[in-house]
Motif scaffolding. Structure first.
Motif, PDB file in Angstrom:
ATOM      1  N   GLY A   1       0.823  -1.183   0.000  1.00  0.00           N
ATOM      2  CA  GLY A   1       0.000   0.000   0.000  1.00  0.00           C
ATOM      3  C   GLY A   1       0.872   1.253   0.000  1.00  0.00           C
ATOM      4  N   LYS A   2       0.242   2.409  -0.042  1.00  0.00           N
ATOM      5  CA  LYS A   2       0.999   3.654  -0.050  1.00  0.00           C
ATOM      6  C   LYS A   2       1.770   3.827   1.257  1.00  0.00           C
ATOM      7  CE  LYS A   2       0.626   8.632  -0.829  1.00  0.00           C
ATOM      8  NZ  LYS A   2      -0.281   9.765  -1.168  1.00  0.00           N
ATOM      9  N   ILE A   3       1.161   3.443   2.376  1.00  0.00           N
ATOM     10  CA  ILE A   3       1.801   3.532   3.684  1.00  0.00           C
ATOM     11  C   ILE A   3       1.769   2.153   4.326  1.00  0.00           C
ATOM     12  CG2 ILE A   3       1.704   4.542   6.002  1.00  0.00           C
ATOM     13  CD1 ILE A   3       2.477   6.573   3.941  1.00  0.00           C
ATOM     14  N   GLU A   4       2.924   1.589   4.590  1.00  0.00           N
ATOM     15  CA  GLU A   4       3.010   0.288   5.250  1.00  0.00           C
ATOM     16  C   GLU A   4       3.436   0.406   6.711  1.00  0.00           C
ATOM     17  OE1 GLU A   4       2.117  -2.646   4.400  1.00  0.00           O
ATOM     18  OE2 GLU A   4       1.638  -2.332   2.286  1.00  0.00           O
ATOM     19  N   TYR A   5       3.792   1.618   7.146  1.00  0.00           N
ATOM     20  CA  TYR A   5       4.221   1.795   8.530  1.00  0.00           C
ATOM     21  C   TYR A   5       3.732   3.149   9.021  1.00  0.00           C
ATOM     22  CZ  TYR A   5       7.191   1.707  12.679  1.00  0.00           C
ATOM     23  OH  TYR A   5       7.648   1.694  13.978  1.00  0.00           O
ATOM     24  N   GLY A   6       2.765   3.130   9.926  1.00  0.00           N
ATOM     25  CA  GLY A   6       2.247   4.379  10.441  1.00  0.00           C
ATOM     26  C   GLY A   6       1.011   4.152  11.286  1.00  0.00           C
ATOM     27  N   TYR A   7       0.491   5.229  11.829  1.00  0.00           N
ATOM     28  CA  TYR A   7      -0.694   5.161  12.680  1.00  0.00           C
ATOM     29  C   TYR A   7      -1.482   6.461  12.520  1.00  0.00           C
ATOM     30  CZ  TYR A   7       1.926   8.310  15.697  1.00  0.00           C
ATOM     31  OH  TYR A   7       2.627   9.396  16.159  1.00  0.00           O
ATOM     32  N   CYS A   8      -2.774   6.403  12.835  1.00  0.00           N
ATOM     33  CA  CYS A   8      -3.598   7.611  12.797  1.00  0.00           C
ATOM     34  C   CYS A   8      -4.961   7.315  13.393  1.00  0.00           C
ATOM     35  CB  CYS A   8      -3.776   8.140  11.372  1.00  0.00           C
ATOM     36  SG  CYS A   8      -4.690   7.029  10.269  1.00  0.00           S
ATOM     37  N   MET A   9      -5.642   8.368  13.805  1.00  0.00           N
ATOM     38  CA  MET A   9      -7.063   8.275  14.105  1.00  0.00           C
ATOM     39  C   MET A   9      -7.835   8.524  12.815  1.00  0.00           C
ATOM     40  SD  MET A   9      -7.695   7.397  17.191  1.00  0.00           S
ATOM     41  CE  MET A   9      -9.451   7.764  17.108  1.00  0.00           C
ATOM     42  N   MET A  10      -8.830   7.699  12.561  1.00  0.00           N
ATOM     43  CA  MET A  10      -9.646   7.851  11.369  1.00  0.00           C
ATOM     44  C   MET A  10     -10.761   8.858  11.624  1.00  0.00           C
ATOM     45  SD  MET A  10      -8.172   5.889   9.173  1.00  0.00           S
ATOM     46  CE  MET A  10      -9.330   5.490   7.851  1.00  0.00           C
ATOM     47  N   PRO A  11     -11.246   9.534  10.574  1.00  0.00           N
ATOM     48  CA  PRO A  11     -12.295  10.544  10.750  1.00  0.00           C
ATOM     49  C   PRO A  11     -13.546  10.007  11.437  1.00  0.00           C
ATOM     50  CG  PRO A  11     -11.360  10.679   8.547  1.00  0.00           C
ATOM     51  CD  PRO A  11     -10.782   9.448   9.177  1.00  0.00           C
ATOM     52  N   GLU A  12     -13.807   8.709  11.285  1.00  0.00           N
ATOM     53  CA  GLU A  12     -15.007   8.117  11.889  1.00  0.00           C
ATOM     54  C   GLU A  12     -14.827   7.813  13.370  1.00  0.00           C
ATOM     55  OE1 GLU A  12     -14.802   7.413   7.551  1.00  0.00           O
ATOM     56  OE2 GLU A  12     -13.419   7.012   9.202  1.00  0.00           O
ATOM     57  N   GLY A  13     -13.594   8.047  13.890  1.00  0.00           N
ATOM     58  CA  GLY A  13     -13.384   7.905  15.320  1.00  0.00           C
ATOM     59  C   GLY A  13     -12.733   6.621  15.777  1.00  0.00           C
ATOM     60  N   TYR A  14     -12.281   5.774  14.850  1.00  0.00           N
ATOM     61  CA  TYR A  14     -11.562   4.575  15.269  1.00  0.00           C
ATOM     62  C   TYR A  14     -10.076   4.733  14.973  1.00  0.00           C
ATOM     63  CZ  TYR A  14     -11.923   3.095  10.292  1.00  0.00           C
ATOM     64  OH  TYR A  14     -11.848   3.016   8.927  1.00  0.00           O
ATOM     65  N   GLY A  15      -9.259   3.895  15.608  1.00  0.00           N
ATOM     66  CA  GLY A  15      -7.815   3.971  15.432  1.00  0.00           C
ATOM     67  C   GLY A  15      -7.309   3.020  14.364  1.00  0.00           C
ATOM     68  N   TYR A  16      -6.147   3.347  13.817  1.00  0.00           N
ATOM     69  CA  TYR A  16      -5.567   2.560  12.724  1.00  0.00           C
ATOM     70  C   TYR A  16      -4.058   2.471  12.913  1.00  0.00           C
ATOM     71  CZ  TYR A  16      -4.211   1.377   7.870  1.00  0.00           C
ATOM     72  OH  TYR A  16      -3.681   0.800   6.745  1.00  0.00           O
ATOM     73  N   ILE A  17      -3.523   1.261  12.759  1.00  0.00           N
ATOM     74  CA  ILE A  17      -2.076   1.042  12.833  1.00  0.00           C
ATOM     75  C   ILE A  17      -1.669   0.157  11.669  1.00  0.00           C
ATOM     76  CG2 ILE A  17      -0.148   0.138  14.176  1.00  0.00           C
ATOM     77  CD1 ILE A  17      -1.864   0.502  16.691  1.00  0.00           C
ATOM     78  N   ALA A  18      -0.661   0.585  10.912  1.00  0.00           N
ATOM     79  CA  ALA A  18      -0.046  -0.222   9.861  1.00  0.00           C
ATOM     80  C   ALA A  18       1.379  -0.532  10.287  1.00  0.00           C
ATOM     81  CB  ALA A  18      -0.039   0.536   8.532  1.00  0.00           C
ATOM     82  N   ASN A  19       1.738  -1.804  10.287  1.00  0.00           N
ATOM     83  CA  ASN A  19       3.089  -2.181  10.696  1.00  0.00           C
ATOM     84  C   ASN A  19       3.731  -3.058   9.627  1.00  0.00           C
ATOM     85  OD1 ASN A  19       5.000  -1.811  12.912  1.00  0.00           O
ATOM     86  ND2 ASN A  19       4.919  -4.028  13.121  1.00  0.00           N
ATOM     87  N   TYR A  20       5.005  -2.807   9.384  1.00  0.00           N
ATOM     88  CA  TYR A  20       5.777  -3.602   8.430  1.00  0.00           C
ATOM     89  C   TYR A  20       7.038  -4.090   9.124  1.00  0.00           C
ATOM     90  CZ  TYR A  20       8.608  -4.955   4.401  1.00  0.00           C
ATOM     91  OH  TYR A  20       9.389  -5.658   3.517  1.00  0.00           O
ATOM     92  N   SER A  21       7.309  -5.378   9.019  1.00  0.00           N
ATOM     93  CA  SER A  21       8.511  -5.930   9.639  1.00  0.00           C
ATOM     94  C   SER A  21       9.063  -7.043   8.770  1.00  0.00           C
ATOM     95  CB  SER A  21       8.205  -6.460  11.049  1.00  0.00           C
ATOM     96  OG  SER A  21       7.260  -7.516  10.998  1.00  0.00           O
ATOM     97  N   THR A  22      10.343  -7.323   8.938  1.00  0.00           N
ATOM     98  CA  THR A  22      10.988  -8.412   8.211  1.00  0.00           C
ATOM     99  C   THR A  22      11.745  -9.298   9.196  1.00  0.00           C
ATOM    100  OG1 THR A  22      13.012  -7.121   7.825  1.00  0.00           O
ATOM    101  CG2 THR A  22      11.291  -7.008   6.128  1.00  0.00           C
ATOM    102  N   LEU A  23      11.943 -10.534   8.794  1.00  0.00           N
ATOM    103  CA  LEU A  23      12.796 -11.464   9.527  1.00  0.00           C
ATOM    104  C   LEU A  23      13.767 -12.088   8.539  1.00  0.00           C
ATOM    105  CD1 LEU A  23      10.247 -13.293  11.871  1.00  0.00           C
ATOM    106  CD2 LEU A  23      12.111 -11.781  12.589  1.00  0.00           C
TER     107      LEU A  23
END
Length: 281
Positions: free
Chosen positions: A66-88
């Motif tokens: 996706g455009k953002i694979e690592y980040g966080y924000c509150m959504m306009p509808e009032g719920y939270g969102y977290i995108a995390n990307y990691s490698t092993l």
């Protein structure tokens, strides 16, 4: 001088006496690596770049980002969102990962009462306290006791959560696309978390071969949603402290630290314990 590792909590004398404790004391827990730290310092991402909860299954792809694979924000509808990307790296095999997530549900034979689960603490010494099967039954869920802010809160404030796994095919993901992911070597994690307090987290991730070697995990959390009876449902009782940027940032850091730490100790732990009795100290 800048610090690069956390000052981890002391184990009890009884915990220190367990042979497995060396994987707690001898493997430093590092801050998020410099690239993650730089992204975190930018603050919350633009909600327009998030996957909205109504499109949550869009994450399930065998390749691409996706455009953002690592980040966080509150959504306009009032719920939270977290995108995390990691490698092993490639030396962390799927067998190792699956062994560890099963092994850490079992308490060591001589683990003292009332101190939590040292096997789970290995993964994140700052926040992890206890982990296991609800009433010893996988079907009832997996419980976790932890803080989510890298030691900023006292352990007494930790909240117990229960992870409820489900099959995405029961929530509208087509069978043919599911099989396509399986054929591509993609593993799906789909669950929602409930807590001792009100609230819910919906969690979805794909772990797949990384084009640069090893594996990569792309995950998402929608704070304030749960999955029940084939539907994704808003949990309006999710408390305000979970629905703010500071909480989302803390969870992002927690997830980042534990994922990068896994690669430091798991190969040695697996080599020593994989053939020992399941409750070996």
């Amino acid at each position: 001088m800048l610090k690069f590792t956390y000052d981890i909590p002391e184990l009890t004398p009884e915990e220190k006496a367990l042979p497995v404790s060396k994987y707690y004391t001898d493997y430093p827990l590092h801050y998020p690596n410099p690239l993650y730290s730089q992204l975190l310092d930018l603050g919350a991402m633009d909600p327009a770049d998030a996957i909205p909860v109504e499109n949550w299954l869009d994450l399930l792809q065998p390749y691409g980002y996706g455009k953002i694979e690592y980040g966080y924000c509150m959504m306009p509808e009032g719920y939270g969102y977290i995108a995390n990307y990691s490698t092993l790296p490639g030396n962390i095999t799927p067998e190792m990962r699956m062994w560890y997530v099963r092994w850490m549900n079992i308490h060591s034979r001589h683990l003292p009462e009332g101190v939590g689960n040292i096997r789970y603490k290995l993964w994140n010494q700052m926040d992890h306290i206890d982990h296991g099967l609800v009433d010893g039954d996988m079907k009832k869920g997996i419980y976790t006791l932890e803080t989510l802010d890298m030691g900023k809160s006292p352990k007494e404030t930790a909240i117990r959560s229960v992870r409820h796994n489900f099959d995405v095919r029961d929530y509208g993901f087509p069978e043919e696309k599911y099989q396509e992911l399986m054929d591509a070597g993609v593993a799906i994690t789909s669950c929602w978390e409930s807590f001792d307090c009100p609230g819910a987290h919906l969690v979805l991730s794909v772990t797949r071969p990384c084009p640069l070697g090893g594996v990569e995990t792309c995950s998402r959390e929608w704070i304030g949603y749960k999955a029940e009876n084939g539907k994704i449902i808003r949990d309006y009782e999710t408390p305000e402290f979970m629905l703010c940027e500071q909480y989302l940032r803390d969870v992002q850091i927690h997830n980042t630290v534990e994922q990068q730490h896994l690669a430091t100790f798991l190969p040695d732990l697996y080599a020593e314990y994989k053939d020992l009795p399941k409750d070996a100290d």
